[in-house]
Design a protein around this motif. Structure first.
Motif, PDB file in Angstrom:
ATOM      1  N   ARG A  96      -7.166   0.863 -15.386  1.00  0.00           N
ATOM      2  CA  ARG A  96      -7.080   0.211 -14.083  1.00  0.00           C
ATOM      3  C   ARG A  96      -5.635  -0.151 -13.729  1.00  0.00           C
ATOM      4  NH1 ARG A  96      -9.912  -5.645 -12.774  1.00  0.00           N
ATOM      5  NH2 ARG A  96      -9.175  -5.800 -10.626  1.00  0.00           N
ATOM      6  N   TRP A  97      -4.963  -0.854 -14.632  1.00  0.00           N
ATOM      7  CA  TRP A  97      -3.607  -1.315 -14.308  1.00  0.00           C
ATOM      8  C   TRP A  97      -2.580  -0.221 -14.492  1.00  0.00           C
ATOM      9  CZ3 TRP A  97      -4.132  -4.860 -11.049  1.00  0.00           C
ATOM     10  CH2 TRP A  97      -5.192  -5.766 -11.154  1.00  0.00           C
ATOM     11  N   SER A  98      -2.891   0.764 -15.332  1.00  0.00           N
ATOM     12  CA  SER A  98      -1.979   1.922 -15.444  1.00  0.00           C
ATOM     13  C   SER A  98      -1.945   2.676 -14.121  1.00  0.00           C
ATOM     14  CB  SER A  98      -2.446   2.878 -16.549  1.00  0.00           C
ATOM     15  OG  SER A  98      -2.382   2.255 -17.807  1.00  0.00           O
ATOM     16  N   CYS A  99      -3.096   2.832 -13.492  1.00  0.00           N
ATOM     17  CA  CYS A  99      -3.155   3.575 -12.222  1.00  0.00           C
ATOM     18  C   CYS A  99      -2.693   2.717 -11.046  1.00  0.00           C
ATOM     19  CB  CYS A  99      -4.575   4.082 -11.966  1.00  0.00           C
ATOM     20  SG  CYS A  99      -5.066   5.341 -13.152  1.00  0.00           S
ATOM     21  N   PHE A 100      -2.791   1.405 -11.192  1.00  0.00           N
ATOM     22  CA  PHE A 100      -2.385   0.504 -10.110  1.00  0.00           C
ATOM     23  C   PHE A 100      -0.882   0.655  -9.811  1.00  0.00           C
ATOM     24  CE2 PHE A 100      -1.566  -3.622  -8.088  1.00  0.00           C
ATOM     25  CZ  PHE A 100      -2.703  -3.822  -7.316  1.00  0.00           C
ATOM     26  N   ALA A 101      -0.102   0.912 -10.857  1.00  0.00           N
ATOM     27  CA  ALA A 101       1.356   0.973 -10.653  1.00  0.00           C
ATOM     28  C   ALA A 101       1.751   2.094  -9.686  1.00  0.00           C
ATOM     29  CB  ALA A 101       2.069   1.095 -11.999  1.00  0.00           C
ATOM     30  N   PRO A 102       1.395   3.358  -9.962  1.00  0.00           N
ATOM     31  CA  PRO A 102       1.818   4.397  -9.006  1.00  0.00           C
ATOM     32  C   PRO A 102       1.009   4.429  -7.725  1.00  0.00           C
ATOM     33  CG  PRO A 102       0.599   5.391 -10.822  1.00  0.00           C
ATOM     34  CD  PRO A 102       0.766   3.936 -11.169  1.00  0.00           C
ATOM     35  N   SER A 103      -0.264   3.977  -7.765  1.00  0.00           N
ATOM     36  CA  SER A 103      -1.079   4.160  -6.556  1.00  0.00           C
ATOM     37  C   SER A 103      -1.021   2.961  -5.618  1.00  0.00           C
ATOM     38  CB  SER A 103      -2.528   4.507  -6.900  1.00  0.00           C
ATOM     39  OG  SER A 103      -3.094   3.512  -7.702  1.00  0.00           O
ATOM     40  N   ILE A 105       1.397  -0.308  -6.403  1.00  0.00           N
ATOM     41  CA  ILE A 105       2.686  -1.040  -6.386  1.00  0.00           C
ATOM     42  C   ILE A 105       3.809  -0.190  -5.786  1.00  0.00           C
ATOM     43  CG2 ILE A 105       4.364  -2.387  -7.696  1.00  0.00           C
ATOM     44  CD1 ILE A 105       2.243  -2.734  -9.885  1.00  0.00           C
ATOM     45  N   GLU A 106       3.889   1.066  -6.229  1.00  0.00           N
ATOM     46  CA  GLU A 106       5.007   1.900  -5.737  1.00  0.00           C
ATOM     47  C   GLU A 106       4.952   2.094  -4.223  1.00  0.00           C
ATOM     48  OE1 GLU A 106       7.076   4.768  -7.387  1.00  0.00           O
ATOM     49  OE2 GLU A 106       6.763   4.253  -9.486  1.00  0.00           O
ATOM     50  N   PRO A 107       3.837   2.598  -3.669  1.00  0.00           N
ATOM     51  CA  PRO A 107       3.835   2.749  -2.200  1.00  0.00           C
ATOM     52  C   PRO A 107       3.840   1.397  -1.490  1.00  0.00           C
ATOM     53  CG  PRO A 107       1.705   3.394  -3.131  1.00  0.00           C
ATOM     54  CD  PRO A 107       2.629   3.173  -4.283  1.00  0.00           C
ATOM     55  N   GLY A 108       3.198   0.393  -2.086  1.00  0.00           N
ATOM     56  CA  GLY A 108       3.150  -0.929  -1.453  1.00  0.00           C
ATOM     57  C   GLY A 108       4.532  -1.543  -1.320  1.00  0.00           C
ATOM     58  N   ALA A 109       5.338  -1.409  -2.367  1.00  0.00           N
ATOM     59  CA  ALA A 109       6.695  -1.971  -2.316  1.00  0.00           C
ATOM     60  C   ALA A 109       7.556  -1.182  -1.327  1.00  0.00           C
ATOM     61  CB  ALA A 109       7.315  -1.959  -3.707  1.00  0.00           C
ATOM     62  N   MET A 110       7.356   0.130  -1.308  1.00  0.00           N
ATOM     63  CA  MET A 110       8.134   0.961  -0.382  1.00  0.00           C
ATOM     64  C   MET A 110       7.744   0.648   1.067  1.00  0.00           C
ATOM     65  SD  MET A 110      10.446   3.176   0.000  1.00  0.00           S
ATOM     66  CE  MET A 110      10.782   4.071  -1.508  1.00  0.00           C
ATOM     67  N   ALA A 111       6.442   0.476   1.305  1.00  0.00           N
ATOM     68  CA  ALA A 111       5.965   0.155   2.656  1.00  0.00           C
ATOM     69  C   ALA A 111       6.601  -1.132   3.153  1.00  0.00           C
ATOM     70  CB  ALA A 111       4.437   0.025   2.648  1.00  0.00           C
ATOM     71  N   ALA A 113       9.487  -2.553   1.936  1.00  0.00           N
ATOM     72  CA  ALA A 113      10.946  -2.417   2.059  1.00  0.00           C
ATOM     73  C   ALA A 113      11.322  -1.640   3.323  1.00  0.00           C
ATOM     74  CB  ALA A 113      11.499  -1.722   0.815  1.00  0.00           C
ATOM     75  N   ALA A 114      10.536  -0.624   3.655  1.00  0.00           N
ATOM     76  CA  ALA A 114      10.880   0.236   4.789  1.00  0.00           C
ATOM     77  C   ALA A 114      10.153  -0.169   6.075  1.00  0.00           C
ATOM     78  CB  ALA A 114      10.575   1.693   4.433  1.00  0.00           C
ATOM     79  N   SER A 115       9.473  -1.315   6.031  1.00  0.00           N
ATOM     80  CA  SER A 115       8.740  -1.843   7.197  1.00  0.00           C
ATOM     81  C   SER A 115       7.811  -0.806   7.821  1.00  0.00           C
ATOM     82  CB  SER A 115       9.725  -2.365   8.256  1.00  0.00           C
ATOM     83  OG  SER A 115      10.561  -3.326   7.715  1.00  0.00           O
ATOM     84  N   TRP A 116       7.071  -0.120   6.973  1.00  0.00           N
ATOM     85  CA  TRP A 116       6.110   0.846   7.510  1.00  0.00           C
ATOM     86  C   TRP A 116       5.052   0.116   8.323  1.00  0.00           C
ATOM     87  CZ3 TRP A 116       4.640   3.953   2.431  1.00  0.00           C
ATOM     88  CH2 TRP A 116       5.740   4.742   2.048  1.00  0.00           C
ATOM     89  N   THR A 117       4.577   0.822   9.357  1.00  0.00           N
ATOM     90  CA  THR A 117       3.459   0.287  10.134  1.00  0.00           C
ATOM     91  C   THR A 117       2.207   1.038   9.702  1.00  0.00           C
ATOM     92  OG1 THR A 117       4.983  -0.010  11.950  1.00  0.00           O
ATOM     93  CG2 THR A 117       2.649  -0.146  12.485  1.00  0.00           C
ATOM     94  N   PHE A 118       1.188   0.308   9.287  1.00  0.00           N
ATOM     95  CA  PHE A 118      -0.055   0.955   8.823  1.00  0.00           C
ATOM     96  C   PHE A 118      -1.174  -0.067   8.857  1.00  0.00           C
ATOM     97  CE2 PHE A 118       2.053  -0.948   5.223  1.00  0.00           C
ATOM     98  CZ  PHE A 118       1.032  -1.559   4.516  1.00  0.00           C
ATOM     99  N   LYS A 119      -2.393   0.427   8.807  1.00  0.00           N
ATOM    100  CA  LYS A 119      -3.553  -0.459   8.731  1.00  0.00           C
ATOM    101  C   LYS A 119      -3.885  -0.630   7.267  1.00  0.00           C
ATOM    102  CE  LYS A 119      -6.109   0.244  12.995  1.00  0.00           C
ATOM    103  NZ  LYS A 119      -7.325   0.762  13.603  1.00  0.00           N
ATOM    104  N   ASP A 127      -2.921  -4.481   1.507  1.00  0.00           N
ATOM    105  CA  ASP A 127      -2.103  -5.570   2.035  1.00  0.00           C
ATOM    106  C   ASP A 127      -1.142  -6.078   0.942  1.00  0.00           C
ATOM    107  OD1 ASP A 127      -1.808  -8.036   3.885  1.00  0.00           O
ATOM    108  OD2 ASP A 127      -2.469  -8.901   1.978  1.00  0.00           O
ATOM    109  N   HIS A 128       0.094  -6.374   1.325  1.00  0.00           N
ATOM    110  CA  HIS A 128       1.112  -6.734   0.331  1.00  0.00           C
ATOM    111  C   HIS A 128       0.748  -8.004  -0.437  1.00  0.00           C
ATOM    112  CE1 HIS A 128       5.006  -5.939  -1.408  1.00  0.00           C
ATOM    113  NE2 HIS A 128       5.263  -7.228  -1.362  1.00  0.00           N
ATOM    114  N   GLU A 129       0.309  -9.014   0.278  1.00  0.00           N
ATOM    115  CA  GLU A 129      -0.041 -10.278  -0.376  1.00  0.00           C
ATOM    116  C   GLU A 129      -1.216 -10.068  -1.344  1.00  0.00           C
ATOM    117  OE1 GLU A 129       1.709 -13.069  -0.370  1.00  0.00           O
ATOM    118  OE2 GLU A 129       0.208 -13.908  -1.743  1.00  0.00           O
ATOM    119  N   ALA A 130      -2.176  -9.256  -0.924  1.00  0.00           N
ATOM    120  CA  ALA A 130      -3.324  -8.973  -1.808  1.00  0.00           C
ATOM    121  C   ALA A 130      -2.854  -8.245  -3.064  1.00  0.00           C
ATOM    122  CB  ALA A 130      -4.363  -8.139  -1.061  1.00  0.00           C
ATOM    123  N   MET A 131      -1.885  -7.353  -2.898  1.00  0.00           N
ATOM    124  CA  MET A 131      -1.337  -6.622  -4.043  1.00  0.00           C
ATOM    125  C   MET A 131      -0.684  -7.592  -5.035  1.00  0.00           C
ATOM    126  SD  MET A 131       1.804  -3.903  -4.073  1.00  0.00           S
ATOM    127  CE  MET A 131       3.141  -5.057  -4.393  1.00  0.00           C
TER     128      MET A 131
END
Ligand SMILES: N[C@@H](CCC(=O)N[C@@H](CS)C(=O)NCC(=O)O)C(=O)O
Length: 208
Positions: A96-103, A105-111, A113-119, A127-131
């Motif tokens: 669970r936590w091994s897959c959480f990192a690439p699926s 944390i990585e896109p979540g942090a990038m989203a 940092a880059a102020s992506w707009t998404f649902k 959601d970042h706070e939920a992450m």
């Protein structure tokens, strides 16, 4: 046959050196000069069509994607130790936590940092706070994601947290900082950092 890691010290391949040091198998590191585009050479793109590092070659087996490399190495060389056995219930939490990192944390942090707009309901990283809350819950009251037992999941999940804290891509919540500090005390991580540092020095590369 020796495991070969195609590597640059300022890439995710540096975490794979930590994985290999934790496992304790012999391995050879081949420096690939990312700054000069050497990772786009046809022989490397043949191994990883993404044209990215790290790439691990173990005999006839080629593994890319840092998390997959960690899971592969632990299953192949440390099953029942750094990877819970396939019939061990701890394996669920481990994966669970091994897959959480690439699926997540990585896109979540990038989203963020880059102020992506998404649902957040449509994005796999949500959601970042939920992450952040989920990550805290994985570590609350535990030294490692499996409790007192260190595993490859900590290299994958914890390695991502360490990297993101270092580059200020993640809020330094106390539970994350304390975890990163615990991981930093591991002799295998210290050996990996020394090896990555020596390779950087040998090739005269600096963080760009
Ligand atoms: N999802 C891949 C990401 C690999 C990746 O982005 N590698 C970077 C270095 S950390 C790279 O090779 N960048 C050079 C490029 O894309 O040209 C993994 O986890 O291994």
């Amino acid at each position: 046959m020796t495991i070969v890691l195609h590597h640059h010290p300022f890439s995710r391949a540096s975490t794979v050196v930590w994985m290999l040091e934790e496992i304790g198998v012999p391995y050879e590191v081949r420096f690939v000069d990312i700054m000069k585009g050497a990772h786009k050479a046809p022989e490397l793109v043949a191994l990883n069509p993404m044209g990215k590092l790290p790439i691990l070659v173990d005999g006839d087996v080629v593994v890319t994607e840092s998390a997959a490399i960690g899971l592969y190495l632990a299953d192949r060389y440390s099953l029942g130790k750094l990877a819970p056995a396939t019939d061990d219930p701890a394996r669920g939490t481990y994966l669970r936590w091994s897959c959480f990192a690439p699926s997540v944390i990585e896109p979540g942090a990038m989203a963020k940092a880059a102020s992506w707009t998404f649902k957040s309901s449509q994005a796999g990283w949500g959601d970042h706070e939920a992450m952040l809350h989920a990550m805290e819950s994985a570590l609350a009251g535990r030294d490692f994601v499996l409790g007192e037992r260190f595993s490859m999941a900590d290299v994958i999940f914890g390695g991502t947290i360490r990297f993101m804290l270092r580059f200020k891509m993640l809020e330094a919540r106390p539970v994350f900082s304390a975890y990163a500090e615990r991981l930093g005390a591991r002799p295998a991580l210290q050996r990996a950092e020394a090896r990555n540092g020596a390779i950087a020095k040998e090739h005269g590369v600096q963080m760009g």
